[in-house]
Each structure stands twice: as C-alpha cells, then as structure tokens.
Scaffold this motif. Structure first.
Motif, PDB file in Angstrom:
ATOM      1  N   HIS A 130      -0.306  -5.975   2.886  1.00 16.61           N
ATOM      2  CA  HIS A 130       0.693  -5.111   3.515  1.00 16.61           C
ATOM      3  C   HIS A 130       0.527  -5.158   5.037  1.00 16.61           C
ATOM      4  N   LEU A 131       1.585  -5.584   5.721  1.00 14.08           N
ATOM      5  CA  LEU A 131       1.545  -5.753   7.170  1.00 14.08           C
ATOM      6  C   LEU A 131       2.304  -4.637   7.867  1.00 14.08           C
ATOM      7  N   TYR A 132       1.687  -4.038   8.871  1.00  9.77           N
ATOM      8  CA  TYR A 132       2.329  -3.044   9.729  1.00  9.77           C
ATOM      9  C   TYR A 132       2.593  -3.747  11.062  1.00  9.77           C
ATOM     10  N   VAL A 133       3.884  -3.976  11.356  1.00  7.52           N
ATOM     11  CA  VAL A 133       4.223  -4.902  12.440  1.00  7.52           C
ATOM     12  C   VAL A 133       4.890  -4.182  13.613  1.00  7.52           C
ATOM     13  N   GLY A 134       4.332  -4.404  14.815  1.00  4.88           N
ATOM     14  CA  GLY A 134       4.933  -3.887  16.041  1.00  4.88           C
ATOM     15  C   GLY A 134       4.854  -4.943  17.125  1.00  4.88           C
ATOM     16  N   GLY A 135       5.445  -4.657  18.284  1.00  3.59           N
ATOM     17  CA  GLY A 135       5.352  -5.568  19.425  1.00  3.59           C
ATOM     18  C   GLY A 135       6.698  -6.057  19.914  1.00  3.59           C
ATOM     19  N   LEU A 136       6.721  -7.297  20.423  1.00  5.42           N
ATOM     20  CA  LEU A 136       7.873  -7.857  21.122  1.00  5.42           C
ATOM     21  C   LEU A 136       8.221  -9.239  20.544  1.00  5.42           C
ATOM     22  N   ALA A 137       9.448  -9.599  20.474  1.00  4.16           N
ATOM     23  CA  ALA A 137      10.585  -8.727  20.654  1.00  4.16           C
ATOM     24  C   ALA A 137      11.222  -8.458  19.290  1.00  4.16           C
ATOM     25  N   THR A 138      11.769  -7.276  19.128  1.00  4.64           N
ATOM     26  CA  THR A 138      12.347  -6.861  17.844  1.00  4.64           C
ATOM     27  C   THR A 138      13.259  -7.933  17.260  1.00  4.64           C
ATOM     28  N   ASP A 139      14.131  -8.493  18.132  1.00  5.35           N
ATOM     29  CA  ASP A 139      15.180  -9.390  17.645  1.00  5.35           C
ATOM     30  C   ASP A 139      14.743 -10.861  17.588  1.00  5.35           C
ATOM     31  N   TYR A 140      13.521 -11.170  17.958  1.00  9.92           N
ATOM     32  CA  TYR A 140      13.031 -12.557  17.849  1.00  9.92           C
ATOM     33  C   TYR A 140      11.734 -12.622  17.062  1.00  9.92           C
ATOM     34  N   CYS A 141      10.615 -12.455  17.731  1.00 10.17           N
ATOM     35  CA  CYS A 141       9.355 -12.727  17.053  1.00 10.17           C
ATOM     36  C   CYS A 141       8.970 -11.643  16.047  1.00 10.17           C
ATOM     37  N   VAL A 142       9.303 -10.400  16.321  1.00  8.97           N
ATOM     38  CA  VAL A 142       9.025  -9.352  15.327  1.00  8.97           C
ATOM     39  C   VAL A 142       9.886  -9.607  14.082  1.00  8.97           C
ATOM     40  N   ARG A 143      11.174  -9.846  14.314  1.00 12.15           N
ATOM     41  CA  ARG A 143      12.097 -10.128  13.200  1.00 12.15           C
ATOM     42  C   ARG A 143      11.601 -11.313  12.355  1.00 12.15           C
ATOM     43  N   ALA A 144      11.300 -12.412  13.026  1.00 14.29           N
ATOM     44  CA  ALA A 144      10.903 -13.630  12.311  1.00 14.29           C
ATOM     45  C   ALA A 144       9.593 -13.412  11.546  1.00 14.29           C
ATOM     46  N   THR A 145       8.680 -12.667  12.130  1.00 17.35           N
ATOM     47  CA  THR A 145       7.383 -12.418  11.489  1.00 17.35           C
ATOM     48  C   THR A 145       7.562 -11.553  10.239  1.00 17.35           C
ATOM     49  N   VAL A 146       8.360 -10.504  10.373  1.00 17.84           N
ATOM     50  CA  VAL A 146       8.576  -9.609   9.223  1.00 17.84           C
ATOM     51  C   VAL A 146       9.311 -10.356   8.106  1.00 17.84           C
ATOM     52  N   LEU A 147      10.356 -11.093   8.445  1.00 17.01           N
ATOM     53  CA  LEU A 147      11.111 -11.800   7.404  1.00 17.01           C
ATOM     54  C   LEU A 147      10.245 -12.853   6.714  1.00 17.01           C
ATOM     55  N   ASP A 148       9.445 -13.569   7.476  1.00 18.84           N
ATOM     56  CA  ASP A 148       8.536 -14.558   6.876  1.00 18.84           C
ATOM     57  C   ASP A 148       7.478 -13.881   6.004  1.00 18.84           C
ATOM     58  N   GLY A 149       6.975 -12.755   6.466  1.00 19.93           N
ATOM     59  CA  GLY A 149       5.991 -12.013   5.675  1.00 19.93           C
ATOM     60  C   GLY A 149       6.573 -11.628   4.319  1.00 19.93           C
ATOM     61  N   LEU A 150       7.773 -11.092   4.341  1.00 22.42           N
ATOM     62  CA  LEU A 150       8.425 -10.688   3.095  1.00 22.42           C
ATOM     63  C   LEU A 150       8.635 -11.908   2.190  1.00 22.42           C
ATOM     64  N   LYS A 151       9.096 -13.005   2.786  1.00 19.54           N
ATOM     65  CA  LYS A 151       9.324 -14.243   2.004  1.00 19.54           C
ATOM     66  C   LYS A 151       8.035 -14.754   1.386  1.00 19.54           C
ATOM     67  N   ASN A 152       6.930 -14.529   2.077  1.00 22.60           N
ATOM     68  CA  ASN A 152       5.628 -14.981   1.577  1.00 22.60           C
ATOM     69  C   ASN A 152       4.973 -13.967   0.636  1.00 22.60           C
ATOM     70  N   GLY A 153       5.702 -12.924   0.284  1.00 18.20           N
ATOM     71  CA  GLY A 153       5.201 -11.978  -0.716  1.00 18.20           C
ATOM     72  C   GLY A 153       4.398 -10.811  -0.172  1.00 18.20           C
ATOM     73  N   PHE A 154       4.377 -10.630   1.144  1.00 18.02           N
ATOM     74  CA  PHE A 154       3.673  -9.479   1.712  1.00 18.02           C
ATOM     75  C   PHE A 154       4.620  -8.290   1.794  1.00 18.02           C
ATOM     76  N   LYS A 155       4.068  -7.094   1.728  1.00 18.42           N
ATOM     77  CA  LYS A 155       4.848  -5.909   2.076  1.00 18.42           C
ATOM     78  C   LYS A 155       4.879  -5.815   3.603  1.00 18.42           C
ATOM     79  N   ALA A 156       5.966  -5.267   4.127  1.00 17.93           N
ATOM     80  CA  ALA A 156       6.052  -5.169   5.586  1.00 17.93           C
ATOM     81  C   ALA A 156       6.618  -3.822   5.997  1.00 17.93           C
TER      82      ALA A 156
END
Ligand code: VGL
Ligand code: ZN
Length: 199
Positions: A130-156
């Motif tokens: 389970h990943l708790y994700v913050g930082g920069l930027a919401t619409d680029y790297c945060v977005r991509a990290t969260v979506l990839d995490g979910l795709k890889n089976g992690f909770k986000a």
C-alpha cells in the motif's frame, strides 16, 4: 486490510519549486505537509521512498530535443537536489528516474534504487502493498506513479494536502485526481490519517 504501507514522495526537487527551472505553482507548499507524513511513517517503522527526476543534458524529454519541457533536474545540478527543507530520514530509499535520454519516465515505477533495483521489486521484497503518495507534480509524476502502482497491484492513497500540479490547462490536476480515483486510488489528508489511527 493487510499489507505493509510505505510513504512515496515524488520529485520534491528545487527545479519543481518556485525559483526553479520548471516551477510548479506553490510547489514548495508540499514540503511541511510531507515532513509531517515523514515523521508519522518513520515513527511507525514504515519505509519512506523519495523519487528524483535525474535527466542527462540531452534528452528527448526537453523541448530542444523534441520534448515538452525546458531543461530541468539535470544530473548533479542544484536544481536536481531535493528541496532543502524536506526532512528525509537517513534510511530513505532514493529512487532515480529519467536517466534514459529516450524516455520521459514520469512514473517512479521507471525508477531504480541506488543498487539499481526496480522500485516494484524493492516494494515486493519488503512486503509493501500500500503506497501513500505525495509530491510533485499531481498531473505528471504523481499521476503516473499512482496509476502504475494500481496497475501493478498495489493499493494507492493520494495525500491530498501534499501534492501540487503544473496545470498547463487549469483543470489538469483535478482531472488527474479523478483519473487516479477511477483507477482505484483513495484520498486522505494528514488529519484523516491521524483519525484513522494508521500507526
Ligand atoms: C515532472 C514534468 C517533467 C514531474 C517531471 O516530476 O511531475 N513533470 N518532468
Ligand atoms: Zn522531467
């Protein structure tokens, strides 16, 4: 609700803060919020990860070579350093991404540890789900990290008080948040984390 948790701090670097090469409006405002999360996770004995954008001088990520962006977070420059007020614990796992001149590498899932281990492999080894994700930027790297995490089976879980967006179009961050929620992410603020007793 099993699964070990980890804090994932995305790209809180000088170049993404006011005064930097690619400033996210109010980007530095995430720093005190993230410091509060860091303290909480560290006291609970949970892992803290911090990704960094780490580009070569020539990369197709930059405008001059066909990309979208002005030069930023060039390897070993002041702009690529973490914000000086970010209180990263000594045992923070630093994740490096964006080194490949042919890739944008927005997602921390493109990053590797200093031992060159892919982020997902490091998480799996530590039993983190389970990943708790913050930082920069919401619409680029945060977005991509969260979506990839979910795709890889992690909770986000998105840290709503510890993210800021570029907003090339004013609605970009709001749309990114909706997209992450549709993908299965949930949202929390520091106050709610305390109420939920996430120790
Ligand atoms: C980022 C634009 C370009 C980010 C990185 O960290 O969100 N945005 N490179
Ligand atoms: Zn970049």
């Amino acid at each position: 609700m099993g699964g070990r948790r980890a804090l994932v701090i995305v790209d809180v670097q000088n170049d993404f803060c006011p005064g930097g090469a690619l400033p996210v409006p109010e980007g530095d405002r995430v720093v005190p919020a993230l410091n509060a999360y860091i303290e909480k996770f560290q006291k609970a004995g949970l892992a803290v990860y911090a990704s960094r954008d780490w580009h070569p001088e020539k990369t197709k990520h930059f405008k001059a070579f066909g990309g979208l962006w002005p030069p930023h977070c060039v390897q070993n420059t002041q702009g690529a350093k973490f914000h000086p007020d970010l209180k990263l614990p000594k045992d923070t796992v630093i994740l490096t991404k964006g080194e490949d001149p042919n890739e944008d590498s927005y997602s921390a899932f493109h990053a590797r540890t200093k031992e060159k281990k892919p982020f997902a492999a490091d998480l799996k080894e530590k039993g983190i789900e389970h990943l708790y994700v913050g930082g920069l930027a919401t619409d680029y790297c945060v977005r991509a990290t969260v979506l990839d995490g979910l795709k890889n089976g992690f909770k986000a879980t998105l840290l709503m008080d510890a993210i800021k967006g570029v907003n090339i179009k004013p609605e970009d961050s709001a749309e990114a948040i909706q997209e992450m929620e549709r993908g299965g992410a949930d949202k929390i603020t520091f106050y709610e984390l305390r109420v939920a007793g996430c120790e």
